[in-house]
Design a protein around this motif. Sequence first.
Motif, PDB file in Angstrom:
ATOM      1  N   LEU A 167       0.851  -1.193   0.000  1.00  0.00           N
ATOM      2  CA  LEU A 167       0.000   0.000   0.000  1.00  0.00           C
ATOM      3  C   LEU A 167       0.886   1.243   0.000  1.00  0.00           C
ATOM      4  O   LEU A 167       1.794   1.382   0.828  1.00  0.00           O
ATOM      5  CB  LEU A 167      -0.881  -0.030   1.253  1.00  0.00           C
ATOM      6  CG  LEU A 167      -2.223   0.713   1.219  1.00  0.00           C
ATOM      7  CD1 LEU A 167      -3.093   0.199   0.081  1.00  0.00           C
ATOM      8  CD2 LEU A 167      -2.934   0.519   2.556  1.00  0.00           C
ATOM      9  N   ILE A 168       0.613   2.154  -0.935  1.00  0.00           N
ATOM     10  CA  ILE A 168       1.489   3.309  -1.153  1.00  0.00           C
ATOM     11  C   ILE A 168       0.724   4.603  -0.894  1.00  0.00           C
ATOM     12  O   ILE A 168      -0.407   4.764  -1.372  1.00  0.00           O
ATOM     13  CB  ILE A 168       2.018   3.325  -2.606  1.00  0.00           C
ATOM     14  CG1 ILE A 168       2.669   1.982  -2.948  1.00  0.00           C
ATOM     15  CG2 ILE A 168       3.013   4.459  -2.817  1.00  0.00           C
ATOM     16  CD1 ILE A 168       3.026   1.835  -4.404  1.00  0.00           C
ATOM     17  N   PRO A 169       1.314   5.534  -0.156  1.00  0.00           N
ATOM     18  CA  PRO A 169       0.624   6.811   0.110  1.00  0.00           C
ATOM     19  C   PRO A 169       0.562   7.686  -1.130  1.00  0.00           C
ATOM     20  O   PRO A 169       1.344   7.522  -2.079  1.00  0.00           O
ATOM     21  CB  PRO A 169       1.483   7.455   1.200  1.00  0.00           C
ATOM     22  CG  PRO A 169       2.840   6.867   1.009  1.00  0.00           C
ATOM     23  CD  PRO A 169       2.621   5.459   0.523  1.00  0.00           C
ATOM     24  N   HIS A 170      -0.367   8.632  -1.115  1.00  0.00           N
ATOM     25  CA  HIS A 170      -0.501   9.583  -2.224  1.00  0.00           C
ATOM     26  C   HIS A 170       0.782  10.399  -2.381  1.00  0.00           C
ATOM     27  O   HIS A 170       1.475  10.699  -1.412  1.00  0.00           O
ATOM     28  CB  HIS A 170      -1.667  10.533  -1.967  1.00  0.00           C
ATOM     29  CG  HIS A 170      -2.978   9.990  -2.421  1.00  0.00           C
ATOM     30  ND1 HIS A 170      -3.225   9.585  -3.708  1.00  0.00           N
ATOM     31  CD2 HIS A 170      -4.135   9.776  -1.739  1.00  0.00           C
ATOM     32  CE1 HIS A 170      -4.463   9.158  -3.820  1.00  0.00           C
ATOM     33  NE2 HIS A 170      -5.037   9.242  -2.624  1.00  0.00           N
ATOM     34  N   ALA A 221      -5.105   0.662  11.892  1.00  0.00           N
ATOM     35  CA  ALA A 221      -4.193   1.771  12.153  1.00  0.00           C
ATOM     36  C   ALA A 221      -3.086   1.831  11.110  1.00  0.00           C
ATOM     37  O   ALA A 221      -2.625   2.921  10.733  1.00  0.00           O
ATOM     38  CB  ALA A 221      -3.598   1.641  13.547  1.00  0.00           C
ATOM     39  N   VAL A 222      -2.641   0.659  10.633  1.00  0.00           N
ATOM     40  CA  VAL A 222      -1.644   0.628   9.564  1.00  0.00           C
ATOM     41  C   VAL A 222      -2.171   1.375   8.338  1.00  0.00           C
ATOM     42  O   VAL A 222      -1.501   2.247   7.768  1.00  0.00           O
ATOM     43  CB  VAL A 222      -1.297  -0.832   9.189  1.00  0.00           C
ATOM     44  CG1 VAL A 222      -0.528  -0.879   7.865  1.00  0.00           C
ATOM     45  CG2 VAL A 222      -0.471  -1.481  10.284  1.00  0.00           C
ATOM     46  N   ILE A 223      -3.381   1.053   7.938  1.00  0.00           N
ATOM     47  CA  ILE A 223      -3.987   1.701   6.765  1.00  0.00           C
ATOM     48  C   ILE A 223      -4.161   3.195   7.014  1.00  0.00           C
ATOM     49  O   ILE A 223      -3.912   4.029   6.140  1.00  0.00           O
ATOM     50  CB  ILE A 223      -5.326   1.031   6.426  1.00  0.00           C
ATOM     51  CG1 ILE A 223      -5.079  -0.414   5.966  1.00  0.00           C
ATOM     52  CG2 ILE A 223      -6.078   1.817   5.348  1.00  0.00           C
ATOM     53  CD1 ILE A 223      -6.333  -1.234   5.801  1.00  0.00           C
ATOM     54  N   GLY A 224      -4.578   3.557   8.230  1.00  0.00           N
ATOM     55  CA  GLY A 224      -4.729   4.969   8.567  1.00  0.00           C
ATOM     56  C   GLY A 224      -3.431   5.736   8.451  1.00  0.00           C
ATOM     57  O   GLY A 224      -3.409   6.889   7.986  1.00  0.00           O
ATOM     58  N   CYS A 225      -2.318   5.100   8.850  1.00  0.00           N
ATOM     59  CA  CYS A 225      -1.012   5.763   8.754  1.00  0.00           C
ATOM     60  C   CYS A 225      -0.608   5.979   7.292  1.00  0.00           C
ATOM     61  O   CYS A 225      -0.034   7.005   6.948  1.00  0.00           O
ATOM     62  CB  CYS A 225       0.046   4.931   9.476  1.00  0.00           C
ATOM     63  SG  CYS A 225      -0.080   4.975  11.285  1.00  0.00           S
ATOM     64  N   VAL A 226      -0.906   4.993   6.439  1.00  0.00           N
ATOM     65  CA  VAL A 226      -0.598   5.154   5.014  1.00  0.00           C
ATOM     66  C   VAL A 226      -1.467   6.260   4.423  1.00  0.00           C
ATOM     67  O   VAL A 226      -0.993   7.097   3.649  1.00  0.00           O
ATOM     68  CB  VAL A 226      -0.792   3.833   4.256  1.00  0.00           C
ATOM     69  CG1 VAL A 226      -0.496   4.028   2.764  1.00  0.00           C
ATOM     70  CG2 VAL A 226       0.105   2.746   4.824  1.00  0.00           C
ATOM     71  N   GLY A 231       3.894   6.633   5.268  1.00  0.00           N
ATOM     72  CA  GLY A 231       4.766   5.696   4.582  1.00  0.00           C
ATOM     73  C   GLY A 231       3.985   4.577   3.931  1.00  0.00           C
ATOM     74  O   GLY A 231       2.750   4.617   3.861  1.00  0.00           O
ATOM     75  N   PHE A 232       4.725   3.551   3.452  1.00  0.00           N
ATOM     76  CA  PHE A 232       4.096   2.399   2.822  1.00  0.00           C
ATOM     77  C   PHE A 232       3.834   1.313   3.869  1.00  0.00           C
ATOM     78  O   PHE A 232       4.385   1.334   4.973  1.00  0.00           O
ATOM     79  CB  PHE A 232       4.967   1.847   1.696  1.00  0.00           C
ATOM     80  CG  PHE A 232       6.094   0.959   2.175  1.00  0.00           C
ATOM     81  CD1 PHE A 232       5.909  -0.412   2.345  1.00  0.00           C
ATOM     82  CD2 PHE A 232       7.351   1.490   2.468  1.00  0.00           C
ATOM     83  CE1 PHE A 232       6.947  -1.225   2.784  1.00  0.00           C
ATOM     84  CE2 PHE A 232       8.393   0.685   2.914  1.00  0.00           C
ATOM     85  CZ  PHE A 232       8.181  -0.688   3.078  1.00  0.00           C
TER      86      PHE A 232
END
Length: 290
Positions: A167-170, A221-226, A231-232
């Motif tokens: 999963l990659i952030p914008h 929370a992992v997805i929320g951080c991305v 980060g990824f």
Amino acid sequence: MDTRQLETLLAIVHHGGFTAAARAVNITASAVSQQVVALEQELGTTLFDRSRRPPALTSKGAEMVRTARTMLQLANAAKSVAGGSEVRGTLAIGSLRTCAQSLMPVAIAALRQRYPDLSFRLRIGMSEELMREVAAGQLDTALVADHVAVPLTLRWTEVLNEPLALLIPHGVEARAVEEVLHRVPYVRYQTRVPLARQIDTEIARFGVEPAQIITVNTMAAVIGCVQAGLGFAVVPSVTLQDIAPGSLRWLPFGTPPIRRRLGLVHSPHSNRSEVLAALSKKLVEHGRTV
């Protein structure tokens, strides 16, 4: 012996003592003791070490508890078949946290339409503890990871074989996993579940140590951080169903993609076999969309 004695025996084990079991089965403590004594006399063995407080199961008692669970499951199944009764009561289901937001609720909703008199209890936990509760008769079934050792008394049926996703952030322009690992900070899923260990192992195989920016212990929370751009992260594909389409980019993790297998674990003697088969079918159908 009769089923009341077996039910009382299991209540003692489940609730941790004679007095608590008496409250659970709605009889007196002396009646509980009498039933246990009668069962011991019939079997010709001692089920509880009464020199300890509270009384503890002997080795023969532990064997009898396992046998009692099987006998009660078979007895309940026979009653259902003979009586032609509708499926009712409560189905106790265990699920991994990553499957509890959409996969399992959708399957339960489908079951509810088929069995309108059935209610449900959903327990979220880790594979090892969920399997122990299925083996102890506290859960009817549980959705667990495949690489956890399944007791010989239980049966495991695959319902989902999903790829992992990076999963990659914008704002991050990257076309390959290795490029992301080198350039982008890492949001690490750090907990005791097998998925976290699998992700750590697979990242290590790339021979890259990404710059870790934060560790969290829930996948949400992992997805929320991305999403916040920290980060990824590496996530199971089932969690992508909970992300708004187009809100995040993702790449297959590995060539071919690394996969995670999940399955339902249950007793082969369960009196809920019809419902469990229907649940398994719904999970497989919904899992195909992952």
